[in-house]
Design a protein around this motif. Structure first.
Motif, PDB file in Angstrom:
ATOM      1  N   LEU A  94       0.821  -1.220   0.000  1.00 65.32           N
ATOM      2  CA  LEU A  94       0.000   0.000   0.000  1.00 65.32           C
ATOM      3  C   LEU A  94       0.851   1.264   0.000  1.00 65.32           C
ATOM      4  N   TYR A  95       1.902   1.260   0.825  1.00 68.08           N
ATOM      5  CA  TYR A  95       2.579   2.531   1.087  1.00 68.08           C
ATOM      6  C   TYR A  95       3.938   2.233   1.702  1.00 68.08           C
ATOM      7  N   SER A  96       4.920   3.069   1.381  1.00 62.23           N
ATOM      8  CA  SER A  96       6.224   2.951   2.017  1.00 62.23           C
ATOM      9  C   SER A  96       6.613   4.279   2.637  1.00 62.23           C
TER      10      SER A  96
ATOM     11  N   VAL B 167      11.322   4.169   6.421  1.00 61.45           N
ATOM     12  CA  VAL B 167      11.956   2.936   6.902  1.00 61.45           C
ATOM     13  C   VAL B 167      10.946   1.799   7.072  1.00 61.45           C
ATOM     14  N   ARG B 168       9.661   2.056   6.763  1.00 60.73           N
ATOM     15  CA  ARG B 168       8.676   0.987   6.960  1.00 60.73           C
ATOM     16  C   ARG B 168       7.782   0.859   5.746  1.00 60.73           C
ATOM     17  N   ASP B 169       7.195  -0.348   5.597  1.00 57.60           N
ATOM     18  CA  ASP B 169       6.327  -0.608   4.442  1.00 57.60           C
ATOM     19  C   ASP B 169       5.010  -1.162   4.948  1.00 57.60           C
ATOM     20  N   LEU B 170       3.928  -0.763   4.289  1.00 60.56           N
ATOM     21  CA  LEU B 170       2.585  -1.137   4.720  1.00 60.56           C
ATOM     22  C   LEU B 170       1.921  -1.968   3.628  1.00 60.56           C
ATOM     23  N   TYR B 171       1.335  -3.105   4.046  1.00 60.55           N
ATOM     24  CA  TYR B 171       0.649  -3.974   3.083  1.00 60.55           C
ATOM     25  C   TYR B 171      -0.751  -4.281   3.575  1.00 60.55           C
TER      26      TYR B 171
ATOM     27  N   LEU C 261      -3.807   1.687  21.007  1.00 66.12           N
ATOM     28  CA  LEU C 261      -2.420   2.061  20.698  1.00 66.12           C
ATOM     29  C   LEU C 261      -1.985   1.313  19.450  1.00 66.12           C
ATOM     30  N   ALA C 262      -1.553   2.063  18.414  1.00 67.96           N
ATOM     31  CA  ALA C 262      -1.253   1.459  17.120  1.00 67.96           C
ATOM     32  C   ALA C 262       0.186   1.716  16.723  1.00 67.96           C
ATOM     33  N   ASP C 263       0.480   1.493  15.446  1.00 68.86           N
ATOM     34  CA  ASP C 263       1.785   1.795  14.864  1.00 68.86           C
ATOM     35  C   ASP C 263       2.901   1.088  15.632  1.00 68.86           C
ATOM     36  N   GLU C 264       3.991   1.807  15.962  1.00 67.38           N
ATOM     37  CA  GLU C 264       5.090   1.211  16.738  1.00 67.38           C
ATOM     38  C   GLU C 264       5.171   1.978  18.052  1.00 67.38           C
TER      39      GLU C 264
ATOM     40  N   ARG D 261      -7.523  -5.772   8.360  1.00 70.03           N
ATOM     41  CA  ARG D 261      -6.161  -6.094   8.763  1.00 70.03           C
ATOM     42  C   ARG D 261      -5.164  -5.304   7.919  1.00 70.03           C
ATOM     43  N   LEU D 262      -3.969  -5.106   8.513  1.00 71.02           N
ATOM     44  CA  LEU D 262      -2.839  -4.541   7.781  1.00 71.02           C
ATOM     45  C   LEU D 262      -1.601  -5.330   8.179  1.00 71.02           C
ATOM     46  N   LEU D 263      -0.587  -5.306   7.332  1.00 69.13           N
ATOM     47  CA  LEU D 263       0.717  -5.887   7.667  1.00 69.13           C
ATOM     48  C   LEU D 263       1.719  -4.740   7.733  1.00 69.13           C
TER      49      LEU D 263
ATOM     50  N   LEU E 123       1.044  -8.478  11.876  1.00 69.32           N
ATOM     51  CA  LEU E 123      -0.335  -8.369  11.369  1.00 69.32           C
ATOM     52  C   LEU E 123      -1.127  -7.603  12.430  1.00 69.32           C
ATOM     53  N   VAL E 124      -1.764  -6.516  12.029  1.00 67.10           N
ATOM     54  CA  VAL E 124      -2.467  -5.673  12.996  1.00 67.10           C
ATOM     55  C   VAL E 124      -3.921  -5.467  12.587  1.00 67.10           C
ATOM     56  N   GLU E 125      -4.723  -5.124  13.586  1.00 72.15           N
ATOM     57  CA  GLU E 125      -6.129  -4.768  13.355  1.00 72.15           C
ATOM     58  C   GLU E 125      -6.158  -3.414  12.656  1.00 72.15           C
ATOM     59  N   ARG E 126      -6.881  -3.300  11.522  1.00 70.47           N
ATOM     60  CA  ARG E 126      -6.965  -2.023  10.850  1.00 70.47           C
ATOM     61  C   ARG E 126      -7.926  -1.131  11.639  1.00 70.47           C
ATOM     62  N   LEU E 127      -7.451   0.028  12.060  1.00 71.12           N
ATOM     63  CA  LEU E 127      -8.223   0.959  12.881  1.00 71.12           C
ATOM     64  C   LEU E 127      -8.497   2.233  12.096  1.00 71.12           C
ATOM     65  N   ASP E 128      -9.410   3.053  12.637  1.00 69.87           N
ATOM     66  CA  ASP E 128      -9.565   4.403  12.076  1.00 69.87           C
ATOM     67  C   ASP E 128      -8.603   5.303  12.843  1.00 69.87           C
ATOM     68  N   MET E 129      -7.469   5.623  12.183  1.00 67.46           N
ATOM     69  CA  MET E 129      -6.392   6.318  12.883  1.00 67.46           C
ATOM     70  C   MET E 129      -6.763   7.769  13.197  1.00 67.46           C
ATOM     71  N   LEU E 130      -6.396   8.216  14.404  1.00 70.69           N
ATOM     72  CA  LEU E 130      -6.602   9.624  14.752  1.00 70.69           C
ATOM     73  C   LEU E 130      -5.570  10.459  14.002  1.00 70.69           C
TER      74      LEU E 130
ATOM     75  N   HIS F  87      -3.888  -2.641  22.422  1.00 65.47           N
ATOM     76  CA  HIS F  87      -3.077  -2.379  21.233  1.00 65.47           C
ATOM     77  C   HIS F  87      -3.639  -3.104  20.021  1.00 65.47           C
ATOM     78  N   HIS F  88      -3.033  -2.866  18.869  1.00 70.82           N
ATOM     79  CA  HIS F  88      -3.585  -3.323  17.580  1.00 70.82           C
ATOM     80  C   HIS F  88      -2.981  -4.630  17.082  1.00 70.82           C
ATOM     81  N   VAL F  89      -2.080  -5.239  17.839  1.00 69.83           N
ATOM     82  CA  VAL F  89      -1.375  -6.426  17.354  1.00 69.83           C
ATOM     83  C   VAL F  89      -2.323  -7.624  17.301  1.00 69.83           C
TER      84      VAL F  89
HETATM   85  N1  LIG Z   1      -3.504  -0.412  12.996  1.00 71.62           N
HETATM   86  C1  LIG Z   1      -3.578   0.503  11.956  1.00 71.62           C
HETATM   87  N2  LIG Z   1      -4.758   0.757  11.352  1.00 71.62           N
HETATM   88  C2  LIG Z   1      -4.828   1.617  10.322  1.00 71.62           C
HETATM   89  N3  LIG Z   1      -3.750   2.266   9.848  1.00 71.62           N
HETATM   90  C3  LIG Z   1      -2.526   2.070  10.415  1.00 71.62           C
HETATM   91  C4  LIG Z   1      -1.392   2.823   9.835  1.00 71.62           C
HETATM   92  C5  LIG Z   1      -1.414   3.466   8.612  1.00 71.62           C
HETATM   93  N4  LIG Z   1      -0.200   4.039   8.383  1.00 71.62           N
HETATM   94  N5  LIG Z   1       0.553   3.788   9.461  1.00 71.62           N
HETATM   95  C6  LIG Z   1       1.959   4.269   9.553  1.00 71.62           C
HETATM   96  C7  LIG Z   1       2.826   3.253   8.807  1.00 71.62           C
HETATM   97  C8  LIG Z   1       3.134   2.088   9.444  1.00 71.62           C
HETATM   98  C9  LIG Z   1       3.936   1.153   8.782  1.00 71.62           C
HETATM   99  C10 LIG Z   1       4.416   1.395   7.515  1.00 71.62           C
HETATM  100  C11 LIG Z   1       4.077   2.561   6.895  1.00 71.62           C
HETATM  101  F1  LIG Z   1       4.540   2.763   5.682  1.00 71.62           F
HETATM  102  C12 LIG Z   1       3.277   3.519   7.540  1.00 71.62           C
HETATM  103  C13 LIG Z   1      -0.127   3.053  10.356  1.00 71.62           C
HETATM  104  C14 LIG Z   1      -2.413   1.171  11.485  1.00 71.62           C
HETATM  105 CL1  LIG Z   1      -0.897   0.857  12.260  1.00 71.62          CL
END
Ligand SMILES: Nc1ncnc(-c2cnn(Cc3cccc(F)c3)c2)c1Cl
Length: 318
Positions: free
Chosen positions: A16-18, A21-25, A239-242, A38-40, A99-106, A82-84
């Motif tokens: 989806l996005y890079s 230093v991190r990549d999102l799938y 609590l999401a992300d890292e 879900r997101l990876l 693998l994390v729960e996809r949330l509506d991020m603030l 947390h979202h793990v």
């Molecule tokens: N649990 C979540 N639900 C919805 N969205 C996110 C989300 C979107 N973006 N990011 C930042 C990011 C995390 C890793 C790699 C990237 F490229 C960017 C986090 C998360 Cl963690």
């Protein structure tokens, strides 16, 4: 962003996005469509300094920071859910993906500062306050604050710097109840982090965390901001992300803390010293990409990430 190191193609996932230093799938369902729940999150071995992604990558950096973040999520579980979901991830990213729960991020970068440096120090020097919070006179680079200050910023578009916003700006964006909740949680996370880290010889000067909402149930086409302001207060804040990694926080070796000058970075000092030394032939204001790091700087930096992980968790890095 045309990342110099292309993120791996992962069968069963869509890139989806890079970030730097991190990549999102997104995981795909049996029909090959993106799952929406879900997101990876993949942490690469890329390292960034002076706003550049450096070359070469630091071996194991992604795995060390992923495992450290997972450990912190567990340490902080009494403060916030947390979202793990799982660490059962593709072999190509084993150990460095979650693998994390996809949330509506603030739409708020939630930063708390326990020590004054960087952008917070600059604002203090200009205004005697940070993010609208007055501070005592006479503070210097690295001064420890009585208690951590919440210094939020907006999520800038890709590649741009986050913009500091006031607490009232956060209230306007997400409503008073959520604003108070994320400020309180961000400060508590940094305090807890420092309780644990200080015993292991590491100071966490500041940290950035991100929260998402569980239960917002956005309707198709519904504006997320509006929904957050109107229904967010009755959702669960997750609590999401890292969390509390050397990429989301300033890690300082406690024994070298000396207010009144820039503090050495626990993990990035070898990189900074080499890049700003005559040996690199590079200048950080040149606007050109830095030269490749020498092998000994790469290895020494890898060792600092492993050392931070082993000191904090008490577990050898496999
Ligand atoms: N649990 C979540 N639900 C919805 N969205 C996110 C989300 C979107 N973006 N990011 C930042 C990011 C995390 C890793 C790699 C990237 F490229 C960017 C986090 C998360 Cl963690």
């Amino acid at each position: 962003m045309t990342a110099p190191f292309a993120p791996p193609a992962l069968p069963g996932y869509e890139h989806l996005y890079s970030g730097k230093v991190r990549d999102l799938y997104a995981p795909l369902d049996e029909a090959g469509a993106q799952r929406t729940d879900r997101l990876l999150l993949v942490a690469s071995d890329r390292i960034s300094a002076y706003d550049h992604v450096l070359d070469p990558p630091i071996p194991d950096k992604g795995a060390v920071l992923t495992q450290l973040s997972l450990w912190w999520f567990d340490q902080l579980a009494d403060l916030a859910p947390h979202h793990v979901v799982s660490t059962d991830v593709p072999e190509a990213v084993a150990g460095r993906a979650v693998l994390v729960e996809r949330l509506d991020m603030l739409p708020v970068e939630c930063v708390a500062r326990g020590y004054l440096t960087g952008g917070g120090l600059a604002e203090y020097r200009a205004k005697g306050e940070v993010s609208g919070v007055p501070l005592p006179a006479g503070l210097v680079d690295g001064s420890r604050l009585e208690e951590p200050v919440f210094t939020p910023s907006t999520k800038a578009p890709m590649g741009e710097h986050d913009e500091p916003i006031s607490y009232d700006g956060v209230v306007a964006e997400i409503g008073p109840a959520l604003a108070e909740q994320v400020r309180d949680l961000t400060v508590r996370i940094l305090l807890r982090g420092n309780e644990i880290a200080a015993e292991r010889g590491i100071l966490l000067a500041d940290t950035k965390v991100e929260f998402g909402l569980r239960g917002l149930d956005l309707a198709k086409g519904e504006d997320a901001g509006e929904a957050i302001r109107s229904r967010g207060a009755s959702c669960e804040v997750v609590l999401a992300d890292e969390v509390l990694t050397p990429d989301s926080s300033r890690f300082w070796p406690a024994e070298e803390w000396e207010p009144g000058r820039p503090q050495p970075s626990f993990d990035k000092q070898f990189v900074r010293d080499w890049l700003t030394s005559p040996e690199s032939g590079w200048s950080k204001d040149s606007g050109v990409a830095p030269p490749s790091l020498p092998a000994e700087v790469v290895q020494a930096t890898r060792a600092r990430y492993v050392e931070a992980y082993e000191r904090l968790t008490g577990t050898p890095f496999a």
